[in-house]
Motif scaffolding. Structure first.
Motif, short mmCIF file in Angstrom:
data_model
loop_
_atom_site.label_atom_id
_atom_site.label_comp_id
_atom_site.label_asym_id
_atom_site.label_seq_id
_atom_site.Cartn_x
_atom_site.Cartn_y
_atom_site.Cartn_z
N MET A 19 10.21 -11.93 14.08
CA MET A 19 11.05 -12.93 14.73
C MET A 19 12.45 -12.38 15.02
SD MET A 19 9.12 -15.51 15.20
CE MET A 19 10.27 -16.81 15.59
N GLN A 20 12.91 -11.43 14.19
CA GLN A 20 14.24 -10.86 14.40
C GLN A 20 14.28 -10.03 15.69
OE1 GLN A 20 14.51 -9.01 10.53
NE2 GLN A 20 15.72 -10.69 9.71
N ILE A 21 13.23 -9.24 15.93
CA ILE A 21 13.15 -8.48 17.19
C ILE A 21 13.08 -9.45 18.37
CG2 ILE A 21 11.58 -7.08 18.61
CD1 ILE A 21 12.81 -5.18 16.84
N GLU A 22 12.25 -10.47 18.25
CA GLU A 22 12.11 -11.44 19.33
C GLU A 22 13.45 -12.09 19.66
OE1 GLU A 22 8.88 -14.22 18.75
OE2 GLU A 22 7.52 -12.63 18.09
N LYS A 23 14.21 -12.46 18.63
CA LYS A 23 15.51 -13.10 18.84
C LYS A 23 16.51 -12.10 19.44
CE LYS A 23 16.80 -16.71 18.17
NZ LYS A 23 17.00 -17.86 19.08
N ALA A 24 16.47 -10.86 18.99
CA ALA A 24 17.38 -9.84 19.54
C ALA A 24 17.15 -9.67 21.04
CB ALA A 24 17.18 -8.51 18.82
N VAL A 25 15.89 -9.62 21.45
CA VAL A 25 15.57 -9.49 22.88
C VAL A 25 16.02 -10.74 23.63
CG1 VAL A 25 13.68 -9.31 24.54
CG2 VAL A 25 13.69 -7.85 22.51
N GLU A 26 15.81 -11.91 23.04
CA GLU A 26 16.24 -13.17 23.68
C GLU A 26 17.75 -13.18 23.89
OE1 GLU A 26 16.66 -17.68 22.06
OE2 GLU A 26 14.70 -16.74 21.73
N VAL A 27 18.52 -12.75 22.90
CA VAL A 27 19.98 -12.69 23.01
C VAL A 27 20.40 -11.76 24.14
CG1 VAL A 27 22.07 -11.88 21.81
CG2 VAL A 27 20.45 -13.37 20.62
N LEU A 28 19.76 -10.59 24.21
CA LEU A 28 20.12 -9.61 25.24
C LEU A 28 19.71 -10.09 26.63
CD1 LEU A 28 19.31 -6.27 23.41
CD2 LEU A 28 21.56 -7.15 24.06
N LYS A 29 18.58 -10.76 26.74
CA LYS A 29 18.17 -11.32 28.04
C LYS A 29 19.21 -12.33 28.53
CE LYS A 29 13.13 -10.91 28.09
NZ LYS A 29 11.87 -11.67 28.05
N ALA A 30 19.74 -13.14 27.61
CA ALA A 30 20.78 -14.11 27.98
C ALA A 30 22.05 -13.39 28.43
CB ALA A 30 21.08 -15.04 26.80
N ASP A 31 22.41 -12.31 27.73
CA ASP A 31 23.58 -11.52 28.13
C ASP A 31 23.39 -10.92 29.51
OD1 ASP A 31 24.89 -12.09 25.77
OD2 ASP A 31 24.50 -10.14 24.84
N LEU A 32 22.20 -10.39 29.78
CA LEU A 32 21.92 -9.80 31.08
C LEU A 32 21.95 -10.86 32.19
CD1 LEU A 32 19.05 -7.34 30.11
CD2 LEU A 32 21.34 -6.71 30.91
N ALA A 33 21.44 -12.05 31.90
CA ALA A 33 21.43 -13.13 32.89
C ALA A 33 22.84 -13.61 33.20
CB ALA A 33 20.58 -14.29 32.38
N ALA A 34 23.73 -13.51 32.21
CA ALA A 34 25.12 -13.94 32.41
C ALA A 34 25.90 -12.97 33.28
CB ALA A 34 25.82 -14.11 31.07
#
Length: 200
Positions: free
Chosen positions: A175-190
């Motif tokens: 779940m930690q890897i999944e959340k890390a990717v989710e955080v970075l996807k949000a940063d990239l979308a911003a």
């Protein structure tokens, strides 16, 4: 897992220990990931050492030039640094220098820290050989943040708290890897952050 979750856009590297071989491997892995849009830096289960300043010096680098080939329009950044969004992953087994590194990463504003609080085992020790040939380690120095926080007995808190439960382990989920990717996807979308010089 990171490649699959991000369709190959996000890179991943692991820092096994805070020692010279790990620093060399980090530099190789960073160069291999230079074309990625974002980066997960995983330092879970890292028992410490003494390379946090070298790692932060590399990651804090600011882009000042790039290369373009004669018959290409591809901008090639220098391989020694990474300029996209980054996260550092930590857990309860990140100890000593592997606690100083995420604390510095946060303090320098390089990105978010994902996971659970670190081990709370930051202390400078020295080793002394006794007459019978055995050795003893004793505390010799402490580490404080610039805000005055004594790092001994202080688990560095993550920006994004997520734990891997026993049920997650049984399912083979991280779940930690999944959340890390989710955080970075949000940063990239911003989109990219604008510097002060770009805003003027």
């Amino acid at each position: 897992m990171v490649t699959k979750l991000s369709n190959g856009e996000i890179g991943y590297l692991h820092i096994r220990a805070m020692d010279a071989p790990s620093l060399r491997q980090f530099q190789l892995d960073l160069a291999a990931n230079r074309t990625k849009k974002a980066l997960v830096i995983d330092q879970r289960f890292n028992g410490g050492g003494g390379i946090d300043q070298e790692l932060l010096g590399i990651l804090a680098g600011r882009q000042y030039q790039y290369t373009v080939g004669r018959d290409s329009d591809l901008q090639q950044a220098r391989p020694q640094n990474f300029y996209g969004p980054m996260v550092v992953m930590q857990n309860e087994r990140s100890a000593s220098d592997a606690e100083m590194f995420p604390a510095g990463f946060k303090a320098l504003g390089l990105g978010k820290v994902v996971g659970v609080p670190t081990m709370a085992a930051v202390i400078g020790t020295g080793s002394y050989t006794l007459l019978d040939g055995s050795a003893i380690r004793t505390p010799g120095s402490g580490v404080w943040t610039v805000t005055g926080q004594n790092m001994e007995n202080y688990g560095v808190p993550p920006d994004v708290y997520v734990d891997n439960t026993p049920a997650d382990h049984l399912k083979g989920r991280d779940m930690q890897i999944e959340k890390a990717v989710e955080v970075l996807k949000a940063d990239l979308a911003a989109g990219p952050k604008r510097t002060t010089s770009q805003q003027q």
